[in-house]
Design a protein around this motif. Sequence first.
Motif, PDB file in Angstrom:
ATOM      1  N   TYR A 134       0.862  -1.185   0.000  1.00 38.90           N
ATOM      2  CA  TYR A 134       0.000   0.000   0.000  1.00 38.90           C
ATOM      3  C   TYR A 134       0.894   1.229   0.000  1.00 38.90           C
ATOM      4  O   TYR A 134       2.114   1.134   0.193  1.00 38.90           O
ATOM      5  CB  TYR A 134      -0.943   0.013   1.208  1.00 38.90           C
ATOM      6  CG  TYR A 134      -0.252  -0.043   2.547  1.00 38.90           C
ATOM      7  CD1 TYR A 134       0.144   1.122   3.211  1.00 38.90           C
ATOM      8  CD2 TYR A 134       0.008  -1.263   3.158  1.00 38.90           C
ATOM      9  CE1 TYR A 134       0.776   1.067   4.440  1.00 38.90           C
ATOM     10  CE2 TYR A 134       0.640  -1.321   4.396  1.00 38.90           C
ATOM     11  CZ  TYR A 134       1.016  -0.151   5.030  1.00 38.90           C
ATOM     12  OH  TYR A 134       1.649  -0.223   6.245  1.00 38.90           O
ATOM     13  N   GLY A 135       0.307   2.387  -0.232  1.00 38.93           N
ATOM     14  CA  GLY A 135       1.069   3.611  -0.336  1.00 38.93           C
ATOM     15  C   GLY A 135       1.301   4.279   1.006  1.00 38.93           C
ATOM     16  O   GLY A 135       0.433   4.256   1.884  1.00 38.93           O
ATOM     17  N   THR A 136       2.493   4.868   1.159  1.00 42.57           N
ATOM     18  CA  THR A 136       2.835   5.649   2.340  1.00 42.57           C
ATOM     19  C   THR A 136       3.515   6.936   1.894  1.00 42.57           C
ATOM     20  O   THR A 136       3.699   7.172   0.696  1.00 42.57           O
ATOM     21  CB  THR A 136       3.781   4.867   3.283  1.00 42.57           C
ATOM     22  OG1 THR A 136       4.927   4.445   2.538  1.00 42.57           O
ATOM     23  CG2 THR A 136       3.088   3.664   3.871  1.00 42.57           C
ATOM     24  N   ALA A 137       3.918   7.754   2.878  1.00 45.68           N
ATOM     25  CA  ALA A 137       4.556   9.032   2.568  1.00 45.68           C
ATOM     26  C   ALA A 137       5.794   9.209   3.432  1.00 45.68           C
ATOM     27  O   ALA A 137       5.731   9.059   4.663  1.00 45.68           O
ATOM     28  CB  ALA A 137       3.585  10.183   2.826  1.00 45.68           C
ATOM     29  N   ILE A 138       6.920   9.506   2.815  1.00 45.36           N
ATOM     30  CA  ILE A 138       8.124   9.882   3.548  1.00 45.36           C
ATOM     31  C   ILE A 138       8.119  11.397   3.724  1.00 45.36           C
ATOM     32  O   ILE A 138       7.942  12.146   2.748  1.00 45.36           O
ATOM     33  CB  ILE A 138       9.395   9.418   2.818  1.00 45.36           C
ATOM     34  CG1 ILE A 138       9.580   7.910   2.987  1.00 45.36           C
ATOM     35  CG2 ILE A 138      10.628  10.158   3.339  1.00 45.36           C
ATOM     36  CD1 ILE A 138      10.803   7.349   2.299  1.00 45.36           C
ATOM     37  N   ASP A 203       5.607   2.990  -2.229  1.00 45.75           N
ATOM     38  CA  ASP A 203       5.234   1.713  -1.636  1.00 45.75           C
ATOM     39  C   ASP A 203       5.767   1.578  -0.202  1.00 45.75           C
ATOM     40  O   ASP A 203       6.914   1.936   0.081  1.00 45.75           O
ATOM     41  CB  ASP A 203       5.808   0.607  -2.530  1.00 45.75           C
ATOM     42  CG  ASP A 203       5.754  -0.757  -1.906  1.00 45.75           C
ATOM     43  OD1 ASP A 203       4.697  -1.390  -1.997  1.00 45.75           O
ATOM     44  OD2 ASP A 203       6.773  -1.180  -1.328  1.00 45.75           O
ATOM     45  N   TYR A 204       4.952   1.027   0.695  1.00 43.30           N
ATOM     46  CA  TYR A 204       5.318   0.898   2.101  1.00 43.30           C
ATOM     47  C   TYR A 204       6.632   0.141   2.296  1.00 43.30           C
ATOM     48  O   TYR A 204       7.523   0.597   3.020  1.00 43.30           O
ATOM     49  CB  TYR A 204       4.202   0.193   2.874  1.00 43.30           C
ATOM     50  CG  TYR A 204       4.635  -0.262   4.244  1.00 43.30           C
ATOM     51  CD1 TYR A 204       4.805   0.658   5.277  1.00 43.30           C
ATOM     52  CD2 TYR A 204       4.905  -1.603   4.493  1.00 43.30           C
ATOM     53  CE1 TYR A 204       5.228   0.248   6.536  1.00 43.30           C
ATOM     54  CE2 TYR A 204       5.326  -2.025   5.741  1.00 43.30           C
ATOM     55  CZ  TYR A 204       5.486  -1.097   6.768  1.00 43.30           C
ATOM     56  OH  TYR A 204       5.910  -1.516   8.003  1.00 43.30           O
ATOM     57  N   TYR A 205       6.758  -1.033   1.688  1.00 45.39           N
ATOM     58  CA  TYR A 205       7.947  -1.850   1.908  1.00 45.39           C
ATOM     59  C   TYR A 205       9.199  -1.167   1.372  1.00 45.39           C
ATOM     60  O   TYR A 205      10.263  -1.182   2.015  1.00 45.39           O
ATOM     61  CB  TYR A 205       7.783  -3.225   1.255  1.00 45.39           C
ATOM     62  CG  TYR A 205       6.759  -4.094   1.936  1.00 45.39           C
ATOM     63  CD1 TYR A 205       6.973  -4.611   3.207  1.00 45.39           C
ATOM     64  CD2 TYR A 205       5.560  -4.414   1.305  1.00 45.39           C
ATOM     65  CE1 TYR A 205       6.033  -5.419   3.833  1.00 45.39           C
ATOM     66  CE2 TYR A 205       4.611  -5.218   1.919  1.00 45.39           C
ATOM     67  CZ  TYR A 205       4.847  -5.709   3.183  1.00 45.39           C
ATOM     68  OH  TYR A 205       3.922  -6.501   3.800  1.00 45.39           O
ATOM     69  N   LEU A 206       9.088  -0.556   0.197  1.00 43.48           N
ATOM     70  CA  LEU A 206      10.240   0.134  -0.376  1.00 43.48           C
ATOM     71  C   LEU A 206      10.638   1.330   0.482  1.00 43.48           C
ATOM     72  O   LEU A 206      11.826   1.586   0.724  1.00 43.48           O
ATOM     73  CB  LEU A 206       9.944   0.589  -1.803  1.00 43.48           C
ATOM     74  CG  LEU A 206       9.639  -0.490  -2.840  1.00 43.48           C
ATOM     75  CD1 LEU A 206       9.472   0.126  -4.213  1.00 43.48           C
ATOM     76  CD2 LEU A 206      10.724  -1.547  -2.866  1.00 43.48           C
ATOM     77  N   ILE A 221       8.539   7.644   7.878  1.00 47.87           N
ATOM     78  CA  ILE A 221       7.286   7.331   7.196  1.00 47.87           C
ATOM     79  C   ILE A 221       6.157   7.938   7.999  1.00 47.87           C
ATOM     80  O   ILE A 221       6.104   7.791   9.228  1.00 47.87           O
ATOM     81  CB  ILE A 221       7.101   5.808   7.051  1.00 47.87           C
ATOM     82  CG1 ILE A 221       8.104   5.259   6.031  1.00 47.87           C
ATOM     83  CG2 ILE A 221       5.681   5.459   6.632  1.00 47.87           C
ATOM     84  CD1 ILE A 221       7.994   3.782   5.798  1.00 47.87           C
ATOM     85  N   HIS A 222       5.276   8.634   7.346  1.00 51.60           N
ATOM     86  CA  HIS A 222       4.165   9.304   8.034  1.00 51.60           C
ATOM     87  C   HIS A 222       3.382   8.276   8.849  1.00 51.60           C
ATOM     88  O   HIS A 222       3.034   7.205   8.352  1.00 51.60           O
ATOM     89  CB  HIS A 222       3.246   9.990   7.021  1.00 51.60           C
ATOM     90  CG  HIS A 222       2.374  11.022   7.637  1.00 51.60           C
ATOM     91  ND1 HIS A 222       1.296  10.702   8.425  1.00 51.60           N
ATOM     92  CD2 HIS A 222       2.434  12.381   7.593  1.00 51.60           C
ATOM     93  CE1 HIS A 222       0.716  11.814   8.844  1.00 51.60           C
ATOM     94  NE2 HIS A 222       1.389  12.848   8.357  1.00 51.60           N
ATOM     95  N   PRO A 223       3.097   8.574  10.126  1.00 56.16           N
ATOM     96  CA  PRO A 223       2.501   7.569  11.006  1.00 56.16           C
ATOM     97  C   PRO A 223       1.048   7.208  10.714  1.00 56.16           C
ATOM     98  O   PRO A 223       0.579   6.148  11.150  1.00 56.16           O
ATOM     99  CB  PRO A 223       2.613   8.207  12.395  1.00 56.16           C
ATOM    100  CG  PRO A 223       2.671   9.683  12.129  1.00 56.16           C
ATOM    101  CD  PRO A 223       3.420   9.822  10.839  1.00 56.16           C
ATOM    102  N   THR A 224       0.319   8.057   9.992  1.00 55.15           N
ATOM    103  CA  THR A 224      -1.119   7.785   9.794  1.00 55.15           C
ATOM    104  C   THR A 224      -1.556   7.693   8.342  1.00 55.15           C
ATOM    105  O   THR A 224      -2.670   7.242   8.068  1.00 55.15           O
ATOM    106  CB  THR A 224      -1.967   8.868  10.486  1.00 55.15           C
ATOM    107  OG1 THR A 224      -1.638  10.158   9.938  1.00 55.15           O
ATOM    108  CG2 THR A 224      -1.712   8.878  11.991  1.00 55.15           C
ATOM    109  N   ILE A 225      -0.732   8.116   7.410  1.00 61.31           N
ATOM    110  CA  ILE A 225      -1.153   8.104   6.000  1.00 61.31           C
ATOM    111  C   ILE A 225      -0.930   6.728   5.382  1.00 61.31           C
ATOM    112  O   ILE A 225       0.202   6.260   5.266  1.00 61.31           O
ATOM    113  CB  ILE A 225      -0.413   9.187   5.190  1.00 61.31           C
ATOM    114  CG1 ILE A 225      -0.859  10.579   5.637  1.00 61.31           C
ATOM    115  CG2 ILE A 225      -0.662   9.006   3.695  1.00 61.31           C
ATOM    116  CD1 ILE A 225      -0.160  11.718   4.918  1.00 61.31           C
TER     117      ILE A 225
END
Length: 281
Positions: A134-138, A203-206, A221-225
């Motif tokens: 799933y998608g995340t944000a740095i 991507d979360y894992y990457l 990594i953003h804690p809630t997005i």
Amino acid sequence: MTNYFTPKFSVAALGAAAALTLSACGSDSEETADSTTAWDEIQEEGILTVATSGTLYPTSFRAEGTDELTGFEVEVVREAAERLELEVEFTELGFDEMLTSVQTGQVDIAANDIEINEGRQENFQFSTPFKYSYGTAIVRADDLSGIETLEDLEGKKAAGASTSVYMETARSYGAEEVTYDNATNETYLRDVAIGRTDVILNDYYLQTLAIEAFPELEIVIHPTIKYSPSEVGMVMNQDNDELVENVNRVIEEMLEDGTIADISAEFFAGADVTEPIDIEE
């Protein structure tokens, strides 16, 4: 696909892609013949040609201190090719060039954490999915780059590949895109840390492993997005039905016998990326 970098198209490649689109309008029998011929040629030559970046840790990269290409999808491809009794010939390209090369028949497969979505399925065939995420944000660690939700991306500088699904998300929320040529992860991450850019969607894992590789950078990594559950597979030409069937056969064998899960554990710090993920968006 969830790659960080943005390469350049060549006029010749775009012209070739347009020609392919026109030639794909033939009869079903012609398409079947082309598909069979393509697979026969691969078997006759004994080589599977594969486009990958060589710069996307841990999917496709060069091991530290060596010139050896490795990574999660590189090793999945190698195992699949071995089961197909083929050698692998890798070509290192930027993201857009990978897709163009598949479309024009310059390579058989693209493998580089490329997400399956409806738009790409209109132009390509994908293998059975073998990675879920799933998608995340740095963002910057001290203030989360001023971002609490995806709505706060408006006006922020988002780094990434222009044609990636993640940049599409950033643009849809009004972010200003910042793109690079075939840059390394460190360049992207450092630019967020120093404020040249504000966020990287990917991507979360990457993202997790990229941050772990550069602990000196003040980024998190953003804690809630969390957003956009994704599936990843190998990309193949629309007309290469026999290739797709054979690749799917061995991918499904590798999922069933745990081979891909074992490769995942090696490159994703013990995580099994072959398991589908449910998130609350």
